[in-house]
Design an enzyme around this catalytic site. Structure first.
Site, PDB file in Angstrom:
ATOM      1  N   LYS A 150      -4.818   2.910  -2.994  1.00  0.00           N
ATOM      2  CA  LYS A 150      -3.980   2.469  -1.865  1.00  0.00           C
ATOM      3  C   LYS A 150      -4.799   2.271  -0.592  1.00  0.00           C
ATOM      4  O   LYS A 150      -4.483   1.412   0.228  1.00  0.00           O
ATOM      5  CB  LYS A 150      -2.824   3.456  -1.646  1.00  0.00           C
ATOM      6  CG  LYS A 150      -1.812   3.437  -2.793  1.00  0.00           C
ATOM      7  CD  LYS A 150      -1.207   2.048  -3.002  1.00  0.00           C
ATOM      8  CE  LYS A 150      -0.226   1.978  -4.146  1.00  0.00           C
ATOM      9  NZ  LYS A 150       0.370   0.652  -4.332  1.00  0.00           N
ATOM     10  N   SER A 184       0.872  -1.175   0.000  1.00  0.00           N
ATOM     11  CA  SER A 184       0.000   0.000   0.000  1.00  0.00           C
ATOM     12  C   SER A 184       0.908   1.224   0.000  1.00  0.00           C
ATOM     13  O   SER A 184       1.916   1.242  -0.722  1.00  0.00           O
ATOM     14  CB  SER A 184      -0.938  -0.041   1.211  1.00  0.00           C
ATOM     15  OG  SER A 184      -1.778   1.080   1.231  1.00  0.00           O
ATOM     16  N   TYR A 226      -4.963   7.381  -7.061  1.00  0.00           N
ATOM     17  CA  TYR A 226      -3.889   6.680  -6.340  1.00  0.00           C
ATOM     18  C   TYR A 226      -4.295   6.479  -4.875  1.00  0.00           C
ATOM     19  O   TYR A 226      -4.177   5.384  -4.332  1.00  0.00           O
ATOM     20  CB  TYR A 226      -2.587   7.487  -6.442  1.00  0.00           C
ATOM     21  CG  TYR A 226      -1.382   6.766  -5.877  1.00  0.00           C
ATOM     22  CD1 TYR A 226      -0.772   5.739  -6.589  1.00  0.00           C
ATOM     23  CD2 TYR A 226      -0.858   7.103  -4.631  1.00  0.00           C
ATOM     24  CE1 TYR A 226       0.328   5.069  -6.079  1.00  0.00           C
ATOM     25  CE2 TYR A 226       0.250   6.446  -4.111  1.00  0.00           C
ATOM     26  CZ  TYR A 226       0.840   5.424  -4.844  1.00  0.00           C
ATOM     27  OH  TYR A 226       1.928   4.765  -4.328  1.00  0.00           O
TER      28      TYR A 226
END
Ligand code: NAD
Length: 377
Positions: free
Chosen positions: A215, A197, A211
């Site tokens: 994550k 992550s 993004y």
């Protein structure tokens, strides 16, 4: 003396076999890496390549998948030429793999399973990832670039495709192949899935909406899986959440914004990943990797009391200062759960026990049936 924890029926860390928090100040033994077959997606560059270099030195067999074929082939040539044993028994290979393609990932796992000297896959690192670059495709800035059309075009969700769909494919295949090839993994054979992550899985990164979403999703994947993967499949699952590290992933604009600020170091990411990979007792833990911080140990300790935890300060030790970059995070999901989670995990454990007994009865009957069959021959 610390009081032992009170019995709490809603605490399920034992039910899911989660290991205790990781003490990142302690040394760890890397000897288990030798002979492990490790599959790494996105292994041609950055973290994946650094893991590969480090683990190859410790004798691991490696299968690297990536879309950057030039870098991947070069890395494998470098690792083969620096292999210590001659003629080498170490298996190191590269295969083109776009993680957004199920077919590519399936082929990568098949190659690993068929070609590894141990005919097993012991560990998988879901490392491939990209960020949003430029402004044309930014999710939160929809714009109509085509003046003849009254509507905006659909968003380009490539970051989600690589960082989320790709990771889900890798995870699904890992949960299939790791136990399949390591049938005794809940016994003495290690099976490990390492997810990657980011600090963007813990905090928002404005301007990197996709993004950040991807994550956080990987963190959600980890938090759910650590409750089930060991119980159902004998696979330990851990995750790394690094802060910014100077790899080709970071766009120049990102690096410019970080100028003068502290970044995390690649060596600390490698150290944290290696600890999780090599220490087979670590299950269901998340490690954040940040800039190195000065830590002064004191003999403060925690004592439980009715209302919670009380920190008892003691005399500061004049001992050495140390620098630490790796810390535990999200440690307490399963310390106290609600009724749905408790019942679901209890059912999984019952099913596992039943499967164990069914296996035992089958084996037991098989002995006699086999013996009678032998007798007749
Ligand atoms: N560098 C950082 O600051 C940082 C911080 C936290 C998390 N991460 C995460 O760590 C992981 C590795 O990043 P990195 O910093 O090593 O970056 P990197 O760009 O050096 O490595 C990423 C690798 O993924 C590969 N890749 C990209 N798209 C792919 C696809 N469709 N299929 C297969 N491979 C593909 C790239 O070719 C590259 O080799 C990523 O998941 C990233 O999000 C990086």
């Amino acid at each position: 003396m610390a009081t032992p924890p009170k019995h709490d029926a809603w605490r399920v860390v034992d039910m899911i076999n989660q290991s205790p928090p990781v003490d990142c100040s302690k040394a760890y033994d890397t000897s288990s890496l030798a002979g492990k077959t490790i599959l790494i997606t996105g292994g041609a560059s950055g973290f994946g390549a650094a893991f590969a270099r480090h683990w190859a030195r410790h004798g691991a067999h490696l299968i690297i998948g990536d879309v950057n074929d030039g870098a991947g082939e070069e890395l494998v040539a470098e690792l083969r030429s620096s292999s210590s044993s001659e003629p080498t028994t170490q298996f190191i290979t590269y295969q083109h793999c776009d993680v957004t393609s199920w077919t590519d990932q399936l082929a990568l796992f098949k190659t690993a399973a068929a070609s590894s000297p141990t005919r097993t896959i012991d560990a998988v690192v879901a490392g491939a990832g990209i960020v949003e670059r430029g402004t044309a495709n930014l999710f939160d800035l929809p714009q109509n670039l085509d003046s003849t059309s009254p509507s905006p075009p659909p968003p380009a969700l490539q970051v989600l495709a690589v960082n989320l769909t790709g990771v889900m494919y890798t995870t699904h295949l890992a949960l299939f192949y790791l136990p399949l090839l390591n049938p005794n993994s809940r016994g003495n054979k290690d099976s490990h899935l390492l997810l990657i992550s980011s600090i963007a899985g813990l905090c928002p990164l404005p301007g990197q909406t996709e993004y950040t979403t991807s994550k956080h999703a990987v963190m959600g994947l980890f938090r759910a899986l650590r409750g089930t993967a060991w119980t159902t499949k004998g696979v330990r699952v851990n995750v790394l959440a690094p802060y910014f590290v100077d790899t080709p992933l970071l766009p120049p604009a990102g690096l410019a914004l970080l100028a003068g600020g502290a970044k995390a170091e690649l060596e600390d990411v490698v150290d944290a990943g290696t600890r999780l990979m090599a220490d087979e007792g670590i299950r269901g833990r998340a490690l954040v990797v940040g800039p190195k911080m000065r830590v002064v140990d004191c003999d403060a300790h925690h004592e439980e009391e009715d209302g919670g935890v009380r920190i008892v300060e003691g005399e500061r030790q004049k001992g050495e200062e140390r620098r630490q970059a790796v810390w535990e995070v999200y440690g307490d999901d399963y310390e106290r759960v609600e009724v749905f989670m408790w019942r679901y995990l209890a059912v999984l454990n019952i099913m596992r026990a039943i499967r164990g007994w069914v296996g035992f009865v089958k084996d037991f009957l098989g002995i006699f049936v086999g013996k009678r069959g032998e007798g007749r021959r």
